[in-house]
Scaffold this motif. Structure first.
Motif, short mmCIF file in Angstrom:
data_model
loop_
_atom_site.label_atom_id
_atom_site.label_comp_id
_atom_site.label_asym_id
_atom_site.label_seq_id
_atom_site.Cartn_x
_atom_site.Cartn_y
_atom_site.Cartn_z
N CYS A 21 0.86 -1.18 0.00
CA CYS A 21 0.00 0.00 0.00
C CYS A 21 0.89 1.22 0.00
O CYS A 21 1.64 1.45 0.95
N ALA A 22 0.82 2.00 -1.06
CA ALA A 22 1.64 3.19 -1.20
C ALA A 22 0.78 4.43 -1.00
O ALA A 22 -0.25 4.59 -1.67
N ALA A 23 1.20 5.30 -0.09
CA ALA A 23 0.50 6.56 0.16
C ALA A 23 1.21 7.67 -0.58
O ALA A 23 2.44 7.76 -0.55
N SER A 24 0.45 8.52 -1.25
CA SER A 24 1.04 9.62 -2.00
C SER A 24 0.18 10.86 -1.86
O SER A 24 -0.98 10.79 -1.44
N GLY A 25 0.76 11.99 -2.23
CA GLY A 25 0.03 13.25 -2.14
C GLY A 25 0.63 14.14 -1.06
O GLY A 25 1.77 13.97 -0.65
N SER A 26 -0.19 15.07 -0.59
CA SER A 26 0.26 16.05 0.38
C SER A 26 0.19 15.45 1.78
O SER A 26 -0.81 15.56 2.48
N ILE A 27 1.26 14.79 2.19
CA ILE A 27 1.33 14.12 3.48
C ILE A 27 2.34 14.83 4.37
O ILE A 27 3.51 14.91 4.01
N PHE A 28 1.86 15.31 5.50
CA PHE A 28 2.77 15.95 6.46
C PHE A 28 3.36 14.91 7.40
O PHE A 28 4.56 14.85 7.61
N ARG A 29 2.48 14.10 8.00
CA ARG A 29 2.94 13.04 8.90
C ARG A 29 1.87 11.96 9.01
O ARG A 29 0.69 12.26 9.08
N ILE A 30 2.33 10.73 9.03
CA ILE A 30 1.42 9.58 9.17
C ILE A 30 1.43 9.12 10.62
O ILE A 30 2.48 8.86 11.19
N ASN A 31 0.23 9.02 11.22
CA ASN A 31 0.13 8.49 12.58
C ASN A 31 0.25 6.98 12.57
O ASN A 31 1.02 6.40 13.30
N TYR A 32 -0.58 6.36 11.76
CA TYR A 32 -0.53 4.91 11.63
C TYR A 32 -1.13 4.48 10.31
O TYR A 32 -1.87 5.23 9.68
N MET A 33 -0.77 3.28 9.91
CA MET A 33 -1.33 2.66 8.71
C MET A 33 -1.81 1.27 9.09
O MET A 33 -1.28 0.66 10.03
N GLY A 34 -2.78 0.78 8.36
CA GLY A 34 -3.30 -0.53 8.71
C GLY A 34 -3.95 -1.24 7.54
O GLY A 34 -4.27 -0.63 6.52
N TRP A 35 -4.09 -2.53 7.71
CA TRP A 35 -4.80 -3.38 6.75
C TRP A 35 -6.10 -3.85 7.38
O TRP A 35 -6.13 -4.26 8.54
N TYR A 36 -7.14 -3.81 6.59
CA TYR A 36 -8.46 -4.25 7.02
C TYR A 36 -8.98 -5.19 5.95
O TYR A 36 -8.52 -5.16 4.80
N ARG A 37 -9.95 -6.03 6.31
CA ARG A 37 -10.49 -6.92 5.30
C ARG A 37 -12.00 -7.09 5.51
O ARG A 37 -12.51 -6.92 6.62
N GLN A 38 -12.65 -7.40 4.42
CA GLN A 38 -14.09 -7.62 4.46
C GLN A 38 -14.40 -8.84 3.62
O GLN A 38 -14.22 -8.83 2.39
N GLY A 39 -14.83 -9.89 4.30
CA GLY A 39 -15.20 -11.11 3.61
C GLY A 39 -16.64 -11.05 3.14
O GLY A 39 -17.39 -10.14 3.52
N PRO A 40 -17.06 -11.99 2.32
CA PRO A 40 -18.43 -12.00 1.81
C PRO A 40 -19.45 -12.02 2.94
O PRO A 40 -19.40 -12.89 3.82
N GLY A 41 -20.35 -11.06 2.95
CA GLY A 41 -21.39 -11.00 3.96
C GLY A 41 -20.91 -10.63 5.35
O GLY A 41 -21.65 -10.79 6.32
N GLU A 42 -19.68 -10.14 5.43
CA GLU A 42 -19.14 -9.80 6.74
C GLU A 42 -18.84 -8.30 6.83
O GLU A 42 -18.77 -7.61 5.82
N GLN A 43 -18.62 -7.85 8.05
CA GLN A 43 -18.22 -6.47 8.25
C GLN A 43 -16.71 -6.33 8.10
O GLN A 43 -15.97 -7.30 8.26
N ARG A 44 -16.28 -5.13 7.77
CA ARG A 44 -14.85 -4.87 7.66
C ARG A 44 -14.21 -5.02 9.03
O ARG A 44 -14.73 -4.53 10.03
N GLU A 45 -13.06 -5.68 9.08
CA GLU A 45 -12.36 -5.89 10.34
C GLU A 45 -10.89 -5.53 10.21
O GLU A 45 -10.31 -5.60 9.11
N LEU A 46 -10.31 -5.17 11.33
CA LEU A 46 -8.89 -4.85 11.36
C LEU A 46 -8.09 -6.14 11.25
O LEU A 46 -8.35 -7.10 11.96
N VAL A 47 -7.10 -6.15 10.38
CA VAL A 47 -6.18 -7.27 10.25
C VAL A 47 -4.88 -6.97 11.00
O VAL A 47 -4.43 -7.76 11.82
N ALA A 48 -4.30 -5.83 10.72
CA ALA A 48 -3.05 -5.44 11.37
C ALA A 48 -2.86 -3.94 11.23
O ALA A 48 -3.33 -3.33 10.27
#
Length: 120
Positions: A21-48
């Motif tokens: 995952c590459a972030a681009s644009g006008s970025i001053f500082r990143i607090n955190y980044m994360g991966w989330y996933r959403q399976g079929p018929g499920e809600q989005r959840e935090l992976v890491a």
């Protein structure tokens, strides 16, 4: 600000994939980044999630199998996924909480999803 996720695909159970995952644009500082996933018929959840200082958290379901990392110089985050299981099948989204300038509050940004399918 744009977040561009890549690396999804079809893999057999027990296999591996690496998401980016590459972030681009006008970025001053990143607090955190994360991966989330959403399976079929499920809600989005935090992976890491990884914070700027390097601390990480993982969902219990992926501990010991997935590893999140970040290249701060490139504003790029990775998710190394090993020992994949069919239940890992989902659309994986990258997200970041970041500042676009010093005088404005941080806010979340999302990338488009990348599909991971674990199947024989």
């Amino acid at each position: 600000v744009q977040l561009q996720a890549s690396g999804g695909g079809l893999v057999q159970p027990g296999g591996s994939l690496r998401l980016s995952c590459a972030a681009s644009g006008s970025i001053f500082r990143i607090n955190y980044m994360g991966w989330y996933r959403q399976g079929p018929g499920e809600q989005r959840e935090l992976v890491a999630r990884i914070v700027t200082g390097g601390s990480t958290i993982y969902a219990d379901s992926v501990k010991g199998r997935f590893t999140i990392s970040r290249d701060s110089a490139k504003n790029t985050m990775y998710l190394e996924m090993n020992s994949l299981k069919p239940e890992d099948t989902a659309v994986y989204y990258c997200g970041a909480n970041l500042f676009t300038m010093a005088t404005a509050p941080s806010r979340p940004y999302w990338g488009q999803g990348t599909l991971v399918t674990v199947s024989s």
